[in-house]
Design an enzyme around this catalytic site. Structure first.
Site, PDB file in Angstrom:
ATOM      1  N   ASP A   1       2.502  -0.364  -6.117  1.00 49.51           N
ATOM      2  CA  ASP A   1       2.188  -1.488  -5.242  1.00 49.51           C
ATOM      3  C   ASP A   1       1.174  -1.096  -4.171  1.00 49.51           C
ATOM      4  OD1 ASP A   1       3.447  -4.025  -5.676  1.00 49.51           O
ATOM      5  OD2 ASP A   1       5.377  -3.060  -5.369  1.00 49.51           O
ATOM      6  N   CYS A   2       1.385   0.061  -3.575  1.00 50.92           N
ATOM      7  CA  CYS A   2       0.474   0.499  -2.515  1.00 50.92           C
ATOM      8  C   CYS A   2      -0.929   0.735  -3.083  1.00 50.92           C
ATOM      9  CB  CYS A   2       0.982   1.781  -1.858  1.00 50.92           C
ATOM     10  SG  CYS A   2       2.546   1.576  -0.983  1.00 50.92           S
TER      11      CYS A   2
END
Lengths: 412, 412
Positions: A164-165
């Site tokens: 996600d990051c």
């Protein structure tokens, strides 16, 4: 005062990590980022971690420096407001980030009909539009089976939502690249990516797909060892665990010298027939190297080794818990110019980071608290959409929009 | 044919993950990215994974689509060549990414003297310029102590160089933001960030710093459970392990319905006095929920559950090894439009990803192999720096630069 992206306006319809992080990254570089949510809050409004009172520390962390519009998107008037906001005129506007499921009114063709040169960045779970989260992408690609103690067969998922990051950064890349293209050509576009594709690409970029295909082998679990060179964790006499790294030749020579192991390593090299100057040979000999090094660490405390390692410029660290890091690591305090104490309504006053990037032509922007849900509804409807107070009042009374009120600050 | 960044030229002096990844991200969006290395190769020239013959699959993965200049930076003539390349004129040039230690001739003031509006992005280990890698940043902030089986006290490092990958995205963000600023103001600048700051900011962004300070507790290890809601791995009758997610209300209801556990969950809810519609209550009750669900999974094979889960639109995945993923996951094959078979000299023909982002106004760029070290030395010196063939020949003879020759392709 303005950041490097001052003047840019971006609208964000999002939840969870990647797209909120993308919007915040832009906000922390000076863009005016407006996140819209339904009046009861988005899917991540209560995402953990939370305070004992239930306020989401996650939401506060991922939405710093944005403006918040609370609007009921299930109502046609709400859809019109969001559409008008996304498609508002101006060369520095007309940019939309989302990971919400595109419904008819919010998909690219519908929005493009309102603003021809719209830039929209859309993140999905998989390239087929299926849902996916870090917790599912990661096992499907094999990382948990390569993580953990050597010899174990239990999968170990990492706790950082890493994909996600990484995807959040990609969303920012795509937006800025598309805006550059629009500045030159006048043309907007839809940039699409998926969490799974971001992860699949990175797995291949790191050589892991090639490793399987070229060598026909699965990478085994190797505990905390640095893959393909030397790096290992050791327990000190004081009970502290440290990680030391001998990835580059300089790091390896420095480590061997500080430990006074030149002769031991020369002997080991001869015994194994491996030149330890080659990083792959250090990997092959890692157990023997670790066995030779371990007594040195076991006989010393952190107070003894830290000055030696720092003086020699070694690449090393201690292992801490999260609480230990918050307590001991000055990079998480206001000693770090990235950090400042910020009052976060409903949570308290905490050390909070701004952008990790400092730009030499501009003052470093201090971190700004996350908004309360709907905190900027009135000003957005008034200043950006030109609605009068009567219209805004009617929309509020009808429950189409809501104005948030900042709760009192409590002590952390 | 050109990508969204067509026309942009970026020079990269780098090694390992973050900055090479940043350069490749730009190249895969169409920028002309020139990486320079010393003629014997950079610090990452042999980084693992490698083929049995020792060719770095990592290097090939991280440098796709770039041009390669081999130049001896220890020689004044080599320094002049690199400086001239970084500071070459043109509105779309004058951009430099690096994580090499800035020595006198390659630091920002020296380069700025040659091109006033230079944009330079510099990534260091820590904000103090100390060395740091993913393997040291991660333990220092506490992630390994929060990873792994519940009750264990052993730290477990994740095997993905996550901080590096996130930092690489940030380097791209910073470059594109600074170029936007230069287009508007004519001013270049130095953008600085560190791997440790990127990680420290993300730890705080995710609410972890706030969790420690507001709640006074350390997050415990929780195996493969999804933190703060419901998500768990289960072993099926066929021996396959699956991850199922009940993060959102929709996911949770869908999961309970497919498992036909509505009554069981209502009973559990009553017994524990916890409304399981609240995600935090699912976390509190996760062991009881898992105990109730486990027999369902243990009695079924993947062939039975996969169609049920897919039909219901659940968020779930199987656990695979890396080799299993390469074998079974079509997202890693040319079924995925992101992937194409590419001949990588010295390695073979492999499925290789391009950018995970597709831009609607442009054809998707196919992936391009990584260069051989020094493959573009002659064309760069000739076309970009305007050197004649005599001059180039003399520099080669003197060992200041080197031309790479593509090795034969072998079958993977």
């Amino acid at each position: 005062m303005g950041g490097v992206l001052a003047g840019m306006r971006v609208v964000e319809g999002s939840a969870f990590v990647a797209v909120p992080l993308a919007g915040m990254t832009l906000a922390q570089m000076g863009a005016d980022v407006i996140r819209f949510d339904r009046p009861q809050g988005g899917l991540d409004a209560h995402r953990w971690p939370v305070t004992r009172e239930g306020a989401s520390l996650f939401w506060a962390g991922m939405n710093k420096g944005k403006r918040s519009l609370a609007v009921d998107m299930s109502r046609p008037e709400g859809q019109e407001i969001v559409t008008a906001l996304i498609c508002a005129p101006g060369p520095d506007a007309g940019m939309f980030l989302t990971n919400l499921r595109a419904r008819g009114w919010m998909d690219y063709p519908a929005l493009k009909a309102q603003r021809e040169d719209l830039i929209m960045v859309s993140l999905t779970g998989t390239r087929r539009g299926e849902p996916a989260v870090d917790y599912t992408v990661n096992p499907s690609l094999g990382f948990p089976m390569a993580t953990g103690a050597e010899g174990s067969t239990e999968p170990v998922a990492h706790v950082l939502p890493a994909w996600d990051c990484i995807a959040g950064g990609m969303v920012v890349n795509a937006l800025l690249a598309a805006e550059r293209h629009r500045l030159r050509t006048g043309r907007g576009q839809l940039a699409e990516l998926s969490l799974k594709d971001v992860a699949a690409a990175m797995m291949a970029n790191l050589g892991i797909v090639g490793e399987v295909l070229a060598n026909g082998v699965d990478r085994p679990k190797a505990g905390n060892a640095l893959y393909g060179a030397y790096g290992q964790d050791f327990l000190l006499a004081c009970g502290t665990r440290v990680m030391v790294v001998g990835l580059t030749d300089r790091q390896w020579r420095g480590l061997v010298k500080v430990l006074d192991m030149q002769e031991a390593m020369a002997g080991l090299s001869q015994r194994l027939g491996l030149d330890l100057r080659a990083e792959g040979n250090r990997w092959a000999a890692r157990k023997e190297i670790t066995a030779a090094f371990a007594p040195w660490f076991a006989a010393r405390t952190l107070a003894e080794v830290a000055p030696l390692f720092d003086a020699a410029g070694l690449t090393w660290s201690v292992f801490r818990s999260f609480a230990g890091a918050v307590r001991e690591d000055s990079d998480l305090t206001t000693d770090n110019p990235m950090m400042a104490m910020v009052h976060q309504p409903g949570i308290g006053t905490l050390p909070v980071p701004g952008s990790p990037v400092s730009f030499s032509d501009l003052e470093r922007m201090g971190p700004v608290a996350a908004p309360v849900l709907g905190q900027h509804t009135e000003e957005i409807l008034g200043d950006l959409l030109g609605l009068g107070s009567g219209q805004i009042g009617r929309l509020m009374d009808a429950g189409v929009v809501a104005q948030g009120i900042r709760p009192a600050v409590r002590a952390a």
